[in-house]
Structure formats: structure tokens, C-alpha cells
Enzyme design. Sequence first.
Site, mmCIF file in Angstrom:
data_model
loop_
_atom_site.group_PDB
_atom_site.id
_atom_site.type_symbol
_atom_site.label_atom_id
_atom_site.label_comp_id
_atom_site.label_asym_id
_atom_site.label_seq_id
_atom_site.Cartn_x
_atom_site.Cartn_y
_atom_site.Cartn_z
ATOM 1 N N GLY A 9 0.826 -1.206 0.000
ATOM 2 C CA GLY A 9 0.000 0.000 0.000
ATOM 3 C C GLY A 9 0.855 1.248 0.000
ATOM 4 O O GLY A 9 0.527 2.270 0.601
ATOM 5 N N ALA A 10 1.988 1.179 -0.711
ATOM 6 C CA ALA A 10 2.993 2.242 -0.639
ATOM 7 C C ALA A 10 2.821 3.318 -1.695
ATOM 8 O O ALA A 10 3.618 4.252 -1.751
ATOM 9 C CB ALA A 10 4.389 1.632 -0.768
ATOM 10 N N GLY A 13 -1.272 7.694 0.323
ATOM 11 C CA GLY A 13 -1.672 7.771 1.713
ATOM 12 C C GLY A 13 -0.543 7.565 2.706
ATOM 13 O O GLY A 13 0.586 8.004 2.498
ATOM 14 N N ILE A 14 -0.851 6.862 3.807
ATOM 15 C CA ILE A 14 0.157 6.697 4.856
ATOM 16 C C ILE A 14 1.298 5.800 4.386
ATOM 17 O O ILE A 14 2.411 5.919 4.890
ATOM 18 C CB ILE A 14 -0.458 6.169 6.163
ATOM 19 C CG1 ILE A 14 -0.960 4.738 6.020
ATOM 20 C CG2 ILE A 14 -1.564 7.077 6.659
ATOM 21 C CD1 ILE A 14 -1.361 4.127 7.351
ATOM 22 N N GLY A 15 1.028 4.911 3.423
ATOM 23 C CA GLY A 15 2.103 4.072 2.906
ATOM 24 C C GLY A 15 3.172 4.893 2.215
ATOM 25 O O GLY A 15 4.374 4.726 2.477
ATOM 26 N N SER A 130 -7.462 -0.964 12.365
ATOM 27 C CA SER A 130 -8.349 0.192 12.439
ATOM 28 C C SER A 130 -9.269 0.088 13.644
ATOM 29 O O SER A 130 -9.622 -1.013 14.081
ATOM 30 C CB SER A 130 -9.203 0.288 11.169
ATOM 31 O OG SER A 130 -10.200 1.290 11.307
ATOM 32 N N TYR A 156 -15.692 -4.467 6.626
ATOM 33 C CA TYR A 156 -14.402 -3.823 6.880
ATOM 34 C C TYR A 156 -13.994 -3.972 8.349
ATOM 35 O O TYR A 156 -12.837 -4.288 8.661
ATOM 36 C CB TYR A 156 -14.466 -2.349 6.493
ATOM 37 C CG TYR A 156 -13.173 -1.611 6.725
ATOM 38 C CD1 TYR A 156 -12.045 -1.888 5.956
ATOM 39 C CD2 TYR A 156 -13.079 -0.635 7.719
ATOM 40 C CE1 TYR A 156 -10.852 -1.217 6.173
ATOM 41 C CE2 TYR A 156 -11.889 0.036 7.937
ATOM 42 C CZ TYR A 156 -10.780 -0.252 7.164
ATOM 43 O OH TYR A 156 -9.600 0.408 7.382
#
Length: 272
Positions: A9-10, A13-15, A130, A156
Site C-alpha cells: 500500500g505504498a 496515503g500513509i504508505g 483500524s 471492513y
Amino acid sequence: MSRTIVLTGASDGIGAAAARRLAGDGHHVVLVGRSAAKTEAVAAELDAPFFLADFAELAQVRRLAADLLAAHPRIDVLANNAGGIMGERELTVDGHEKTFQVNHLAPFLLTELLLPALVSGRATVIQTASRAAQLFSRFDVDDLQNAHRYAAHRAYGNAKLANILFTQELQRRYGDQGLSAVAFHPGVVGTSFAGETNHVLRYLYRGPLRRLFTVSPDKGADQLVRFAEGTPGSTFQPGAYYEGHRIASGVSREATDPRVADELWERSAAMV
């Protein structure tokens, strides 16, 4: 000391934010993303190697693991950061409910396949979980595919609870081989996270409310960076789930039940 850090997930966002900070600190960051254009752009910016994989197809996860093992026989950190909330219930090409596969089954499989390199590196395995695990989950180990009473937010929440259970069970099974697992809630981060859903959460993450209720990707990446650079037993407690700098409490009864964690592992292994 420089570490080899594989970060899924890079591409956004946070990735992407974590990748920039970790690369800036001198670590060898290996990027994994779904979008070719976005992942290539971050890789070019950081002069970092990258791999592409769509977690909605387990064959791509297997190919990713093989390529990573060939390039990196020792991995110091695996950050399972990829994930997202979906829309209507949908099955992947592998026959699994998409939310469950993308958020849990795919990183479960990737971690299992990378175990030789992770054990060699006495690695830290990080799960981006989460608070949805507490707010939305109605976890049923007999309905991991969310076939009954499906709702996007509930699926989720169940998947994020699975991340926490996986962290605990990974620690129990492989902690004595030097692995250290940890999970965390990054906060409500203003990213493209909810881009695939028609759920009301889409308006929180992408609408005008975004500035009021979300934090920046760089702020959301704080804990991921802290765990990636940290020392197990000092920076964090292996096997734990964190919100902020504290171990979270009151997630759910299932989140602390070792029998549920063991059953989830066995069923996940059978599915993949």
C-alpha cells in the site's frame, strides 16, 4: 542501522508518507502497490525498488512473494499496510469476499510465503488495522466471507479485527523464532482509502468534512514509522494492537480470544 523494509500500500496515503520518511532515514524501502503509475512515481521519487500486485487476485500475491524472496533473502520489516473498504458485496476471482481477501487473506498469504526471509531477519511484521474493528465488527468465524447480513462497514470492521487476531497468532506461533508482530490504528487519515465504496464513509474521507475529521497521511504514518524503526519489547509490546502510543483496550471479546485467533489462522490457511 539501515533496515530492509517491505511496505505494501505504498503508492498513496500513509504508505507513501511512511516510505518517504523511512527512506529519508536511510532504510532500504521496497515499495508494493496496486497502481502502476502511482507506485512508479513514488519509487522514482525515492530511487527505490518496487513491485506491483493487486490483492484481489491471490496469484499476484504468490508471484509478489516469489519475486521478493528472490531479491531479498532477508527482510527486517514487513508492513502489511494495503487495504480498503469496498462497496456492494463482491467475490474475487479466487471466490472470496473482496473485503476479507484484500484486507486479511492476501496479507496473511504474503506473510506466510515470506516467512523464510522474515525469520532470517528476525523481522517485525506490522499490520495497519483500524478502530473499525471496535466500532463496526460483528465477527463470526463461521461467516468469514460476510455472506450473511452484508454491509460494507461491517465487512471492513471484521477484516480489521482479523488483522488484530492475525497479529496475536503470528506472535504466538513465530515469536520464539525471532519474529515480532504488532498492529495499530493510524487514525482517520485523509486519503483515497474509501474510493471504492458507496458507503457514507466515502464522504468523510473524500468530501468537505475531510478537513474537519481526518489527519494528514504524514501524521497517520507516525506509528508505522515508529514500529518499523523500533525495538520489540522496548518501543512496543509484540503481539499487541495500538491506538496512539498505547495498547488499545475494549476492542471486542473476540480480539483477545486465543481460540478465535487460532481458528481464524487455520481457516485462512485452508482458504489460500
